[in-house]
Write a protein that holds these residues in place. Structure first.
Motif, short mmCIF file in Angstrom:
data_model
loop_
_atom_site.label_atom_id
_atom_site.label_comp_id
_atom_site.label_asym_id
_atom_site.label_seq_id
_atom_site.Cartn_x
_atom_site.Cartn_y
_atom_site.Cartn_z
N UNK A 41 9.31 4.45 7.14
CA UNK A 41 10.26 5.13 8.02
C UNK A 41 11.47 5.59 7.21
N UNK A 42 12.07 6.67 7.63
CA UNK A 42 13.34 7.13 7.07
C UNK A 42 13.87 8.22 7.99
N UNK A 43 15.16 8.52 7.84
CA UNK A 43 15.73 9.56 8.68
C UNK A 43 15.58 9.24 10.15
N UNK A 44 15.05 10.19 10.89
CA UNK A 44 14.92 10.05 12.34
C UNK A 44 13.99 8.90 12.72
N UNK A 45 12.90 8.71 11.97
CA UNK A 45 11.97 7.62 12.31
C UNK A 45 12.61 6.25 12.11
N UNK A 46 13.52 6.14 11.15
CA UNK A 46 14.26 4.89 10.97
C UNK A 46 15.21 4.68 12.15
N UNK A 47 15.89 5.73 12.56
CA UNK A 47 16.78 5.64 13.73
C UNK A 47 16.01 5.19 14.97
N UNK A 48 14.82 5.75 15.18
CA UNK A 48 14.00 5.38 16.34
C UNK A 48 13.59 3.92 16.29
N UNK A 82 0.81 -1.23 0.00
CA UNK A 82 0.00 0.00 0.00
C UNK A 82 0.84 1.28 0.00
N UNK A 83 1.73 1.39 -0.96
CA UNK A 83 2.46 2.66 -1.11
C UNK A 83 2.52 3.02 -2.58
N UNK A 84 2.62 4.32 -2.84
CA UNK A 84 2.75 4.79 -4.22
C UNK A 84 3.96 5.70 -4.37
N UNK A 85 4.46 6.24 -3.25
CA UNK A 85 5.62 7.12 -3.29
C UNK A 85 6.84 6.44 -2.68
N UNK A 86 8.01 6.82 -3.18
CA UNK A 86 9.26 6.30 -2.65
C UNK A 86 10.17 7.46 -2.27
N UNK A 87 11.13 7.25 -1.35
CA UNK A 87 11.49 5.98 -0.72
C UNK A 87 10.43 5.49 0.26
N UNK A 88 10.32 4.18 0.37
CA UNK A 88 9.39 3.56 1.30
C UNK A 88 10.12 2.41 1.98
N UNK A 89 10.36 2.55 3.27
CA UNK A 89 11.14 1.57 4.03
C UNK A 89 10.25 0.84 5.02
N UNK A 90 10.42 -0.48 5.08
CA UNK A 90 9.66 -1.34 5.98
C UNK A 90 10.66 -2.12 6.85
N UNK A 91 10.42 -2.13 8.17
CA UNK A 91 11.29 -2.86 9.09
C UNK A 91 10.58 -4.14 9.51
N UNK A 92 11.29 -5.27 9.38
CA UNK A 92 10.70 -6.59 9.61
C UNK A 92 11.53 -7.32 10.68
N UNK A 93 10.86 -8.10 11.56
CA UNK A 93 11.59 -8.81 12.61
C UNK A 93 12.12 -10.16 12.12
N UNK A 94 12.71 -10.92 13.03
CA UNK A 94 13.36 -12.17 12.66
C UNK A 94 12.38 -13.23 12.16
N UNK A 95 11.12 -13.07 12.52
CA UNK A 95 10.10 -14.03 12.09
C UNK A 95 9.37 -13.56 10.83
#
Length: 386
Positions: free
Chosen positions: A371-378, A350-363
């Motif tokens: 997320x990007x920038x500060x939100x990625x750091x958090x 569900x995205x149309x604009x980039x960059x678009x980053x998704x963080x996924x766990x080990x499972x």
């Protein structure tokens, strides 16, 4: 009684006549090209987007050639008002509402720059009424926002080089400040033009999760005011479908799987990184903000790679050659794949604009999205406590 019946009959005939008069109705779209394609390599198209949601695709319905004065012209169907797009050599694209305006545009045409960078210009439509005035306004907001994205990315990069901690900390919030400004301008424009059918064009900039009340109230107003406006009904249906898909990709849910080839032709996807925390980075060679974010992603990778983090960069470049060139220039030290056909994966996430980053766990479950920038750091701090 006879007189009354005759009056009603005449009124009915007038209404019928008016109805038939609308059939075959057209408006004119004209343009002047500053730098024409003298080799006739590229077409000038009139078309519209067909399909639903992320499956919408441009379909050409007519083409035109320049006259001796570098002008072109289209007769556009206007029996039922709708959105159309004119494409000039694939460089310039002009969206408009075909109803009653005979529009004129001046476009650059062939890109004469030695170094060609995908940075679409702002094109002003002349001879417009309220609906196309709205599109002019929205396009200017989008254009200025894109220029700001480039500027913020460049300033973040320069701040990093300077080692000035105050400047670096301030610029970490650069994109958030820019997004806030964009959001305010779009909402002002929607409220200004809420009684115009073409306000649908501005609604594309809103998120139902964040702006659901404004979206639904505007759509309800349109369907009540213009019962014939099926585009508003379709938009509401699309939002409801997106709500259902959003539930499937909520934080804690399994990340939708996909698989695309790397530079050696080996297919990779999220499932190949099970047992590691993963950042899925959707980007493209032509996306200035994507490339501006790469130095920061490199810092994140360097900091956390030995603690169990990996990255999968997914290029949505339609031309593999462009992807390979940018990949060589950026020298990213993690797996890279190219989604030449990207509509399905964009629809899944569900995205149309980039960059678009998704963080996924080990499972393979989603931790954070977009997320990007500060939100990625958090997000990284939440995982690794650093």
């Amino acid at each position: 009684m006879i007189k009354k019946c005759l009056t009603l009959a005449v009124s009915a005939l007038l209404m019928l006549s008016s109805s038939f008069a609308q059939k075959g109705k057209t408006v004119t779209f004209t343009g002047t090209v500053k730098f024409p394609d003298t080799e006739n390599k590229y077409p000038i198209y009139l078309g519209k987007y067909e399909g639903e949601g992320f499956k919408k695709a441009f379909k050409a319905i007519d083409s035109a050639k320049l006259d001796a004065n570098n002008n072109f012209s289209f007769k556009v169907p206007a029996d039922k008002p709708d959105f159309y797009q004119v494409r000039v050599y694939y460089f310039d694209r002009i969206d408009f509402w075909a109803d009653k305006d005979n529009i004129h545009v001046n476009v650059r045409g062939i890109d004469t720059a030695k170094m060609k960078i995908k940075n679409p210009p702002y094109i002003y439509m002349e001879n417009t009424s309220a609906d196309n005035d709205l599109i002019n306004d929205v396009n200017l907001i989008n254009y200025l926002n894109y220029q700001n994205m480039i500027a913020v990315g460049q300033e973040q990069y320069k701040a990093g080089l300077s080692k000035d901690s105050l400047w670096i900390d301030y610029m970490k919030g650069g994109f958030a400040r820019m997004d806030k400004d964009f959001d305010a301008r779009i909402k002002y424009t929607i409220n200004k033009y809420k009684n115009q059918p073409a306000v649908l064009y501005a609604l594309n900039a809103l998120s139902w999760k964040r702006d659901g009340e404004l979206l639904m109230s505007t759509l309800d107003n349109l369907t009540k005011k213009f019962p014939w406006l099926t585009q508003a009904q379709e938009k509401k249906k699309e939002i409801l479908e997106n709500m259902a898909q959003t539930a499937k990709i909520a934080n804690g849910q399994k990340a939708p799987d996909f698989s695309f080839p790397d530079v050696n032709g080996k297919n990779l996807g999220p499932k190949d990184f099970k047992g590691k925390y993963l950042i899925i980075d959707f980007w493209a060679s032509w996306c200035g903000p994507c490339r501006a974010e790469i130095p920061h992603i490199k810092e994140v990778y360097k900091k956390y790679k030995d603690k169990g983090l990996d990255i999968l960069s997914v290029s949505v470049d339609a031309k593999p050659a462009d992807w390979k060139k940018a990949m060589a220039e950026e020298k990213m030290a993690w797996p890279q794949i190219n989604a030449v056909e990207s509509k399905q994966v964009m629809s899944s996430y569900l995205f149309s604009g980039i960059p678009y980053l998704v963080v996924v766990d080990k499972e393979g479950k989603i931790i954070e999205k977009n997320v990007r920038g500060e939100s990625l750091d958090n997000a990284m701090k939440k995982i690794f406590g650093m």
